[in-house]
Design a protein around this motif. Structure first.
Motif, PDB file in Angstrom:
ATOM      1  N   ARG A  59      -0.503   2.637  -9.799  1.00  0.00           N
ATOM      2  CA  ARG A  59      -0.121   1.374 -10.457  1.00  0.00           C
ATOM      3  C   ARG A  59       1.058   0.729  -9.726  1.00  0.00           C
ATOM      4  O   ARG A  59       1.996   1.424  -9.322  1.00  0.00           O
ATOM      5  CB  ARG A  59       0.236   1.630 -11.927  1.00  0.00           C
ATOM      6  N   VAL A  65       4.810   1.368 -10.756  1.00  0.00           N
ATOM      7  CA  VAL A  65       5.236   2.770 -10.919  1.00  0.00           C
ATOM      8  C   VAL A  65       5.803   3.366  -9.624  1.00  0.00           C
ATOM      9  O   VAL A  65       5.274   3.153  -8.537  1.00  0.00           O
ATOM     10  CB  VAL A  65       4.032   3.624 -11.398  1.00  0.00           C
ATOM     11  N   ILE A 121      -2.023   6.927 -12.462  1.00  0.00           N
ATOM     12  CA  ILE A 121      -0.701   6.363 -12.788  1.00  0.00           C
ATOM     13  C   ILE A 121       0.048   6.011 -11.503  1.00  0.00           C
ATOM     14  O   ILE A 121       0.664   4.954 -11.380  1.00  0.00           O
ATOM     15  CB  ILE A 121       0.124   7.344 -13.661  1.00  0.00           C
ATOM     16  N   PHE A 139       1.135   5.007 -20.337  1.00  0.00           N
ATOM     17  CA  PHE A 139       0.148   4.402 -19.427  1.00  0.00           C
ATOM     18  C   PHE A 139      -1.254   4.770 -19.862  1.00  0.00           C
ATOM     19  O   PHE A 139      -1.602   5.948 -19.891  1.00  0.00           O
ATOM     20  CB  PHE A 139       0.374   4.885 -17.992  1.00  0.00           C
TER      21      PHE A 139
END
Ligand code: SF4
Lengths: 88, 363
Positions: free
Chosen positions: B81, B84, B78, B300
């Motif tokens: 990304r 993010v 995550i 996600f």
């Protein structure tokens, strides 16, 4: 994040819709959320984890514990003089 | 009263230890649950001051240590990304995932920020409406209220760009898991004072009764620790197994009910996998339906994750009190705080890191 020491509440205010405060940890001032301590007031001591005050400390209970410990360790006079290390 | 220096009186500590020395007639194995207590015990050298009959083993109460490898790998995916901003407590940055850690994700351009509180992560979300802000919500019952409050606040503020990757774990189910193992060596527990400041200790009598172990709620200063050890040993020597409170200035039986109300609104129990230990039924928290929109795992999709733990690491056995860090062949050689192979060598609350920092080579 879990090595919390007690701090003293020195300011209480509202921010972002929450009951917040400033807490003094021996000179280091941090913001803490006081939502779980609706009755806390300035001068109270609290334990803070990750910016959230978990509970208030009781001076009465602290004194009682210390008294009980002194009694428990009253054999201390028979011991050697105090250890060289002083943790304070 | 400052509530700290008063409880660091070396003379009084020695007196209580002498009391323990005179009371003890045979060997006993006690477990302190909390990694903060492990560090305090080693820092003050209490393990070396206590009579040899008292062996302290170190429990699983280090959130960084028990967060499952799957979740760390998910966090890494995550955090990498582009949309993010990944926020976390500082200790998590160097915890090894299967291949890398959050630091290396940051070095490769990922936006990873250390926060002191998840409420700071909510502020970051407010300031960065074009980014998705994710907070790695790890911890025991102590970080629970803060993590829960951040979600409540985000909902109140109508934030659509804040979510939490929840890896919450709870102490009582872990105590059950440790004691019900046939290999368990634990004869008495020092229960974690700050967990109890939130949750109280009404959950412990059933544990004390079922497994016939004394449970003593214990604080973090040296005097608190020797008091907790004294009360546990005194019970063991007299053959009782009750729940006692050696931290009454902070902990009450019922705990902080206002904090519990926040927890119960945001979290509900779920099965949880612990790193090195495995699945413990109903030992974690997940978001309730009211707040499931804030679940980063749902927001996600990171696909399926194949994990790979270091073949050397015996942290799982250490966290269950079966072994000591010094019994790990990698300890201090292949595995040091600069080159950690397991989470217990990284965290400021990990037993391996504590042993290394305070120079323990045996015991
Ligand atoms: S010393 Fe390193 S490899 Fe060994 S158990 Fe501890 S963290 Fe794992």
């Amino acid at each position: 994040m879990c090595l919390a020491v007690p701090g003293k509440i020195i300011e209480i205010y509202a921010a972002g819709g929450l009951r917040m405060g400033k807490v003094d940890f021996g000179g280091v001032i941090r913001e803490a959320c006081l939502e779980a301590l609706p009755d806390s007031k300035i001068g109270d001591y609290t334990i803070v984890h990750a910016g959230f005050a978990l509970n208030l400390l009781s001076e009465e209970e602290a004194q009682a514990s210390l008294e009980a410990l002194r009694e428990l360790a009253s054999i201390e006079d028979e011991l050697d003089p105090p250890a060289a290390q002083d943790w304070r | 009263m400052e509530f700290t220096t008063e409880f660091r009186d070396a003379h009084l500590v020695r007196g209580v230890i002498e009391k323990i020395r005179r009371r003890v007639t045979r060997s006993w194995v006690l477990m302190e649950i909390c990694g903060g207590q492990t560090h305090a015990i080693l820092h003050y050298g209490l393990d070396q001051l206590l009579p040899a009959e008292i062996e302290l083993v170190h429990g699983p109460g280090c959130p960084v240590c028990v967060t499952s490898l799957e979740l760390i790998d998910k966090a890494l995916a995550i955090a990498a990304r582009p949309e993010v901003i990944f926020t976390s407590y500082g200790d998590m940055l160097r915890v090894p995932g299967s291949q890398r850690d959050l630091f290396s994700v940051r070095a490769a351009g990922g936006k990873v920020r250390v926060v002191y509180s998840p409420l700071d992560a909510v502020k970051i979300a407010q300031e960065n409406p074009d980014k998705q802000v994710v907070f790695f919500a790890i911890g025991f019952e102590t970080t629970g209220p803060s993590n829960a409050m951040s979600v409540v606040q985000a909902k109140m503020l109508g934030l659509k760009n804040y979510s939490v990757l929840v890896s919450h774990v709870c102490v009582p189910p872990a105590m059950h898991a440790i004691l019900s193992s046939p290999a368990s060596r634990v004869q008495g527990f020092l229960a974690a004072g700050h967990v109890c400041s939130v949750m109280g200790y009404w959950q412990y009598p059933s544990i004390a009764e079922k497994y016939r172990v004394p449970v003593v709620v214990t604080g973090f200063e040296p005097l608190d620790l020797v008091q907790g050890i004294w009360m546990t040993v005194d019970q063991l020597e007299s053959g009782t197994c009750e729940v006692q409170n050696a931290y009454s200035r902070v902990v009450s039986r019922e705990g902080n009910t206002a904090a519990q109300a926040i927890l119960n609104r945001v979290f509900e129990p779920c099965d949880r996998k612990w790193r090195g230990i495995g699945m413990i039924p109903q030992s974690g928290w997940q978001l309730t339906t009211e707040f499931s929109d804030f679940d980063a795992e749902k927001r996600f999709d990171v696909g399926s994750i194949q994990t790979q733990e270091s073949p050397y690491c015996i942290a799982g056995e250490i966290l269950q009190g079966l072994k000591k860090p010094t019994q790990c062949p990698a300890y201090g050689k292949l595995c040091t705080p600069d080159t950690p192979l397991g989470a217990t060598m990284v965290s400021s609350e990990g037993a391996c890191a504590a042993y290394y920092r305070y120079g323990r080579t045996e015991g």
